[in-house]
Write a protein that holds these residues in place. Sequence first.
Motif, PDB file in Angstrom:
ATOM      1  N   VAL A 763       5.636 -25.542  48.838  1.00 46.07           N
ATOM      2  CA  VAL A 763       5.033 -24.405  48.141  1.00 46.07           C
ATOM      3  C   VAL A 763       4.457 -24.858  46.808  1.00 46.07           C
ATOM      4  N   MET A 764       5.208 -25.697  46.081  1.00 43.40           N
ATOM      5  CA  MET A 764       4.699 -26.138  44.787  1.00 43.40           C
ATOM      6  C   MET A 764       3.456 -27.000  44.953  1.00 43.40           C
ATOM      7  N   ARG A 765       3.460 -27.881  45.958  1.00 37.07           N
ATOM      8  CA  ARG A 765       2.259 -28.686  46.189  1.00 37.07           C
ATOM      9  C   ARG A 765       1.061 -27.793  46.500  1.00 37.07           C
ATOM     10  N   THR A 766       1.290 -26.771  47.321  1.00 36.89           N
ATOM     11  CA  THR A 766       0.206 -25.856  47.670  1.00 36.89           C
ATOM     12  C   THR A 766      -0.345 -25.174  46.428  1.00 36.89           C
ATOM     13  N   MET A 767       0.558 -24.742  45.551  1.00 32.76           N
ATOM     14  CA  MET A 767       0.116 -24.061  44.327  1.00 32.76           C
ATOM     15  C   MET A 767      -0.663 -25.008  43.417  1.00 32.76           C
ATOM     16  N   VAL A 768      -0.176 -26.240  43.284  1.00 32.05           N
ATOM     17  CA  VAL A 768      -0.866 -27.214  42.426  1.00 32.05           C
ATOM     18  C   VAL A 768      -2.254 -27.518  42.982  1.00 32.05           C
ATOM     19  N   GLU A 769      -2.344 -27.737  44.304  1.00 31.78           N
ATOM     20  CA  GLU A 769      -3.644 -28.041  44.895  1.00 31.78           C
ATOM     21  C   GLU A 769      -4.592 -26.853  44.787  1.00 31.78           C
ATOM     22  N   MET A 770      -4.074 -25.649  44.919  1.00 32.42           N
ATOM     23  CA  MET A 770      -4.887 -24.446  44.829  1.00 32.42           C
ATOM     24  C   MET A 770      -5.507 -24.288  43.436  1.00 32.42           C
ATOM     25  N   ARG A 820       0.098 -10.364  44.083  1.00 32.91           N
ATOM     26  CA  ARG A 820      -0.776 -11.355  44.707  1.00 32.91           C
ATOM     27  C   ARG A 820      -0.082 -12.707  44.824  1.00 32.91           C
ATOM     28  N   TYR A 821       0.570 -13.135  43.741  1.00 35.30           N
ATOM     29  CA  TYR A 821       1.201 -14.457  43.773  1.00 35.30           C
ATOM     30  C   TYR A 821       2.472 -14.452  44.606  1.00 35.30           C
ATOM     31  N   SER A 822       3.163 -13.333  44.674  1.00 38.66           N
ATOM     32  CA  SER A 822       4.302 -13.239  45.592  1.00 38.66           C
ATOM     33  C   SER A 822       3.821 -13.420  47.026  1.00 38.66           C
ATOM     34  N   ALA A 823       2.689 -12.805  47.333  1.00 38.88           N
ATOM     35  CA  ALA A 823       2.122 -12.935  48.683  1.00 38.88           C
ATOM     36  C   ALA A 823       1.657 -14.369  48.944  1.00 38.88           C
ATOM     37  N   LEU A 824       1.086 -15.020  47.929  1.00 37.35           N
ATOM     38  CA  LEU A 824       0.645 -16.408  48.094  1.00 37.35           C
ATOM     39  C   LEU A 824       1.824 -17.328  48.394  1.00 37.35           C
ATOM     40  N   VAL A 825       2.925 -17.130  47.667  1.00 35.69           N
ATOM     41  CA  VAL A 825       4.115 -17.953  47.911  1.00 35.69           C
ATOM     42  C   VAL A 825       4.635 -17.708  49.322  1.00 35.69           C
ATOM     43  N   THR A 827       2.982 -16.650  51.910  1.00 27.03           N
ATOM     44  CA  THR A 827       2.036 -17.203  52.878  1.00 27.03           C
ATOM     45  C   THR A 827       2.141 -18.714  52.950  1.00 27.03           C
ATOM     46  N   ALA A 828       2.346 -19.359  51.775  1.00 27.14           N
ATOM     47  CA  ALA A 828       2.491 -20.818  51.745  1.00 27.14           C
ATOM     48  C   ALA A 828       3.703 -21.256  52.548  1.00 27.14           C
ATOM     49  N   VAL A 829       4.777 -20.472  52.496  1.00 24.57           N
ATOM     50  CA  VAL A 829       5.970 -20.778  53.292  1.00 24.57           C
ATOM     51  C   VAL A 829       5.634 -20.668  54.777  1.00 24.57           C
ATOM     52  N   ALA A 837      -5.858 -23.458  52.669  1.00 26.79           N
ATOM     53  CA  ALA A 837      -6.681 -22.276  52.972  1.00 26.79           C
ATOM     54  C   ALA A 837      -6.383 -21.123  52.026  1.00 26.79           C
ATOM     55  N   LEU A 838      -5.319 -21.249  51.245  1.00 26.03           N
ATOM     56  CA  LEU A 838      -4.968 -20.153  50.356  1.00 26.03           C
ATOM     57  C   LEU A 838      -5.899 -20.126  49.153  1.00 26.03           C
ATOM     58  N   THR A 839      -6.050 -18.964  48.585  1.00 26.52           N
ATOM     59  CA  THR A 839      -6.839 -18.812  47.367  1.00 26.52           C
ATOM     60  C   THR A 839      -6.207 -17.750  46.496  1.00 26.52           C
TER      61      THR A 839
END
Length: 841
Positions: A763-770, A820-825, A827-829, A837-839
């Motif tokens: 999840v953290m990698r996804t957030m950093v890359e996003m 929004r960010y709760s949903a992003l986390v 979704t990343a899981v 693909a997340l934004t």
Amino acid sequence: MKAVVMAGGEGSRLRPLTSGIPKPLVPVVGKPVMEHILRLLRQHGVSDVIVTLQYLGSAIRDYFGDGSDFGVDITYVVEDAPLGTAGSVKNAQEYLDEPFIVISGDALTDIDLTRVMAYHREKGAAATIVLTSVANPLEYGVVITNQDGTINRFLEKPSWGEVFSDQVNTGIYVIEPTVLDLLPPATVVDWSGDVFPKMLTNAMPLYGYLASGYWCDIGNIQTYYQANWDALEGRVDVEIAGERRHGNVWMGENVEVGLGVRIEGSAYIGNDCKLKAGVFINGPVCIGNFSVVDENTKVSNSVIWTYSYLGENSRLRQAIVCRHCTIKNNCLLEEGAVIGDDVVVGEGTTIDAGVKIWPDKEIEPGSTVHESIIWAGHYKRGLFSSYGLVGLVNIELTPEYCARLGASFGALFPKGAAIGAARDGQRPSRMIKRAMVSGMMSSGAEIIDLSELPIPVVQFYTREHHVAGSVHVQMSPLDSRSADIRMFDGNGIVLDKRAERKLENIFFREDIRRVHFYEMGDISYPQDTIDSYIDGLVGQVDVEAIRQAHQKVLVDFDHGSGSLVLPRLFKELNIEAIPLNAGFDETYQSKTNEAFDEARRQSALITRTLGCNLGAYIDYGSERIFLIDEKGELLDHHEALGVLALLALKAKPGVLVAPATVPQTIAALVRQLPGSHFVPGKAEPPALLRAGQQHQARLASDANGGYAFPDFLVGFDAIFTLIKLLELLAKDGRTVSQVREEIPRAAYEHRLQTVPWDAKGRVMRTMVEMHRDAPVDLADGIKVFVDGGWVLVLPDPDMPRYHIIVSMEDSKQARELADRYSALVKTAVGQGSSGDALTPN
């Protein structure tokens, strides 16, 4: 291209597997793990191998010889003393005149080395680090790369708050020989800690290659099981000796299979093994050469090494049995039991779950072994949470466990060192403390028995009286079944991460110092503990200003030990006090959240009714304080922090250190004060307090009721905070409610999102890359700056969840961003590694 195989590791976390053999010789499906590595090198055209040796190096040399039996040419280089991961390669520099691969001899992998070498040449790299994605990156070096593959950032063994990716360093590198010129000879040097940072500083081309193959660092018993099971199930491309019978069952030569033998699931049965009548092999199971499983014995999820015997009617449930062991009839080995080399387990013995038996021991028949031989096993992966060491009384924190914990703590210091020991007034705390004292004495410590004291008084005494370290035990204010154990260094500061890891290594390796009977320390009982604390506190405040103010304060002590200290201070400082719950109660029970809120409301009502200048609720250990203004209004943690920061920094400008989670209004408030500034710290208290010390802060706070004034004590101290606040109010001349009105208001949203442990790094990698191109701060989690505020996505260090915190000027926007960010986390899981693909928009 040549290869350097690192084979000097001691493998201490694998003991007792590695008590008699070096880690590279530990077998995986019947072959030493290093043999699998040599096969991988040969498969990719690398036959010229340099092997670095240190721990039990002769055993490796005896097994592999010159390498001809394994299709490679081996040159051995021996370290007289450990030189580190890079220093050992520097030691072999005379053989390295061309680009070479560095690979560990004790990790299992099938990574495509040909593609790694091609990538290295294509990029023109000076060094290429092979990366892989793992579920839990805490024990590895985390790496993040730029889009062109260059290394952007890496961090060794981060905490959850520091994890910015799930991509980790595998310890497989391709290195140009010129890189070795950066290294001093005969010096301890590490690749990730020394060489790679220097390369980044010198702008040398350092690349990361994300490999898609299998990689498993066999660092502990659990990963050892995993490596064997993955090999059996075909998750990693390794060569398994013998004939494949059905499914994933391999049989070596001359295996004797008796009548009625059943083999279900995956299994490896080595050469010349004997499976007697009625044996049930319930895979995954690995059985080494020349081992015997006698009649009607059931082996499940276990690894048996060579030349071992399992008697009739025995049961093994996820156990490891090393070389030349004898397990006699009717024995039971429970989950996680590990039996070292040359052990004899007597008939009818039960080995409990998690018990380890070191080599050359004999267990009497009919025994039930609850503890490891010599010392007991552990009950969880790590000892420390972010708030110290916590466990269930007499379930996790048993006397024998605590004695070993005390011995491990004592082993951090030289023999004869003085160690303080204190507790609260509860009976379980007395038991735990005495057990720990026994353990500390067994390691040669002199004990200073501090009896019942508040936590900050223990810290102060430790620092002022040159004590090597100290411990404090109290019943948890959050769970009446649990106890909290705090450990402090010689400066009275909670142990840092390095000391915690050192203690955990001693504890989990069961490598504890035991002194002779005549070297055991004595116990002394000092009488001046509270007096010295009071003298030190009084010396830090303006006594006359407090006395002349004639203030009236209500204090709820919650039956804690703060009532041993504060009444004496109130008397000396001419403060009229209304005490609540000041007496000790050995049957004290921690409060539920509802009961705690109700107690604070009652305190607030009395504060207003009696016309007090201030109300305070002090927690059980005297570390945290909850404030009430003169109108009987409860202050939340952020308001209380704002009041204290405003008063303290107005009186004496300086630095405020608080977590990155505090509202942006706190930082704005501090910036308005001349000569003062705000430093965001980590949420974990030990790191926060050390940041306060490092920045010479005027005030540090965890924004959860804990306040530290590092000029007095680098620790949360509710007693000093209360007296200091009364001094600041006396000098300022305003009431608490008037100061409170100066605190800016802003929207603040805090959400919790469940994230499984194995997904937290991803999840953290996804957030950093996003947010690669967005303004962010990675000091603790990832803080994304947006118009009007910020969003913080922060992994919880102790629970499988993430915190999503938003601080904004606009309430509606704050709620939308939190959603929004709760949903992003979430979704990343769910999406796994497809987080690209997340934004956030």
